[in-house]
Design a protein around this motif. Sequence first.
Motif, short mmCIF file in Angstrom:
data_model
loop_
_atom_site.label_atom_id
_atom_site.label_comp_id
_atom_site.label_asym_id
_atom_site.label_seq_id
_atom_site.Cartn_x
_atom_site.Cartn_y
_atom_site.Cartn_z
N ASN A 174 -4.09 21.03 -3.98
CA ASN A 174 -3.57 20.25 -3.10
C ASN A 174 -4.60 19.17 -3.09
O ASN A 174 -5.92 19.58 -2.98
CB ASN A 174 -3.45 20.55 -1.82
N ASP A 175 -4.11 18.02 -2.93
CA ASP A 175 -5.16 16.71 -2.39
C ASP A 175 -4.89 16.18 -1.15
O ASP A 175 -3.69 16.66 -0.66
CB ASP A 175 -4.89 15.56 -3.12
N CYS A 176 -5.69 15.65 -0.54
CA CYS A 176 -5.52 15.29 0.98
C CYS A 176 -6.16 14.08 1.33
O CYS A 176 -7.55 13.65 0.92
CB CYS A 176 -5.90 16.56 1.85
N GLN A 177 -5.55 13.13 2.06
CA GLN A 177 -6.24 11.97 2.79
C GLN A 177 -5.98 11.99 4.02
O GLN A 177 -4.74 12.35 4.51
CB GLN A 177 -5.84 10.73 2.24
N CYS A 178 -7.09 12.08 5.03
CA CYS A 178 -6.86 12.13 6.42
C CYS A 178 -7.35 10.75 7.00
O CYS A 178 -8.47 10.35 6.74
CB CYS A 178 -7.76 13.38 7.11
N LYS A 182 3.66 6.02 -5.37
CA LYS A 182 3.73 6.05 -6.89
C LYS A 182 2.72 7.18 -7.35
O LYS A 182 3.06 7.75 -8.33
CB LYS A 182 3.54 4.52 -7.48
N GLU A 183 1.74 7.26 -6.43
CA GLU A 183 0.47 8.06 -6.96
C GLU A 183 0.82 9.64 -6.40
O GLU A 183 0.14 10.40 -6.63
CB GLU A 183 -0.83 7.66 -5.95
N GLY A 184 2.26 9.88 -5.72
CA GLY A 184 2.45 11.14 -5.36
C GLY A 184 2.15 11.47 -4.09
O GLY A 184 2.37 12.71 -3.55
N TRP A 185 1.55 10.62 -3.21
CA TRP A 185 1.41 10.92 -1.83
C TRP A 185 2.54 11.19 -0.80
O TRP A 185 3.29 10.01 -1.08
CB TRP A 185 0.26 9.87 -1.29
N LYS A 186 2.59 12.13 -0.05
CA LYS A 186 3.53 12.16 1.07
C LYS A 186 2.89 12.48 2.37
O LYS A 186 1.88 13.08 2.49
CB LYS A 186 4.59 13.38 0.59
N VAL A 187 3.67 11.90 3.51
CA VAL A 187 3.09 12.11 4.82
C VAL A 187 3.26 13.63 4.83
O VAL A 187 4.48 14.12 4.87
CB VAL A 187 3.84 11.30 5.74
N GLU A 188 2.36 14.28 5.60
CA GLU A 188 2.38 15.39 6.37
C GLU A 188 3.34 15.37 7.73
O GLU A 188 2.78 14.62 8.36
CB GLU A 188 1.18 16.26 6.56
N LEU A 194 -1.98 12.51 4.56
CA LEU A 194 -1.25 12.53 3.15
C LEU A 194 -1.54 13.51 2.48
O LEU A 194 -2.64 14.06 2.32
CB LEU A 194 -1.45 11.34 2.73
N ILE A 195 -0.55 14.29 1.97
CA ILE A 195 -0.78 15.34 1.02
C ILE A 195 -0.16 15.03 -0.38
O ILE A 195 0.86 14.48 -0.67
CB ILE A 195 -0.24 16.65 1.48
N ARG A 196 -0.88 15.35 -1.35
CA ARG A 196 -0.37 15.46 -2.77
C ARG A 196 -0.54 16.63 -3.28
O ARG A 196 -1.70 17.34 -3.54
CB ARG A 196 -1.08 14.25 -3.51
N SER A 197 0.68 17.39 -3.67
CA SER A 197 0.49 18.64 -4.33
C SER A 197 1.06 18.87 -5.92
O SER A 197 2.17 17.98 -6.22
CB SER A 197 1.16 19.70 -3.53
N ASN A 198 0.44 19.63 -6.78
CA ASN A 198 1.01 19.75 -7.93
C ASN A 198 1.52 21.32 -8.17
O ASN A 198 1.92 21.77 -9.35
CB ASN A 198 0.08 19.46 -9.10
N ARG A 216 0.80 -1.12 -0.12
CA ARG A 216 0.02 0.05 0.31
C ARG A 216 0.83 1.31 0.11
O ARG A 216 0.54 2.03 -0.67
CB ARG A 216 -1.00 -0.26 1.26
N ALA A 217 1.99 1.20 0.68
CA ALA A 217 3.04 2.48 0.89
C ALA A 217 3.48 2.69 -0.49
O ALA A 217 3.48 3.74 -1.19
CB ALA A 217 3.83 2.21 1.87
N LYS A 218 3.75 1.45 -1.14
CA LYS A 218 4.60 1.72 -2.58
C LYS A 218 3.47 2.38 -3.40
O LYS A 218 3.95 3.25 -4.30
CB LYS A 218 4.95 0.54 -3.12
#
Length: 200
Positions: free
Chosen positions: A151-155, A40-46, A143-147, A34-36
């Motif tokens: 910004n996209d976010c998953q909490c 790969k989708e561009g998510w990073k831990v805040e 989790l944050i994904r930014s272009n 799941r982490a991989k």
Amino acid sequence: MKKLFVLATIMLSLVCSTETFAQSKKELKNVKIRAKELAKEGWKVEGVGTLESELAKIESKRGNAEILVGSAYGNKKISLAKAKARNNAINEYAEYAKSIVKGRINSGLSDLNGEETDNIVSGFERMVIRELDGEINIPALVLIRSNGATNDCQCFYVIDSDAAEKARIKAMNQAIEEAGVAHKYGNEISKFVNEGFHAE
């Protein structure tokens, strides 16, 4: 005889610990996969921590807790994305809980007519959202994904299983009261419906 009993006890404890280890090993493998995928989708831990370590922390709490995940996409401000993700987590859980309530009522409480069922289900959904609003505070993982522009976010929220159950029971009792069937069924509906969550 005593030696045989001691040997059997040792063997049993080894089998149990091996099963626990195998289960943990399987869970860790799933977390790695799941982490991989997320990376790969561009998510990073805040904040600090890796995707793998933070997801492993969340998974270790499953069983004694319910994990709610909310998402928000295309927001200019991260703070707005977080707020939307929180609302999404609550609404997603309410929708899931509503489907269980409706299924349980339709499958086992034929005494209720269609209008009573609809009133209970819609009342429950509204009340469970209100109850969960007080339970969902600080996310366990963001989790944050930014272009660069949006910004996209998953909490990820971890809610104690007992607290989630109390919230559902309270919401169900209020919905039954509002639907005007409390005098007719008392706690029967609430208990019956709650059994459906334990069966999931």
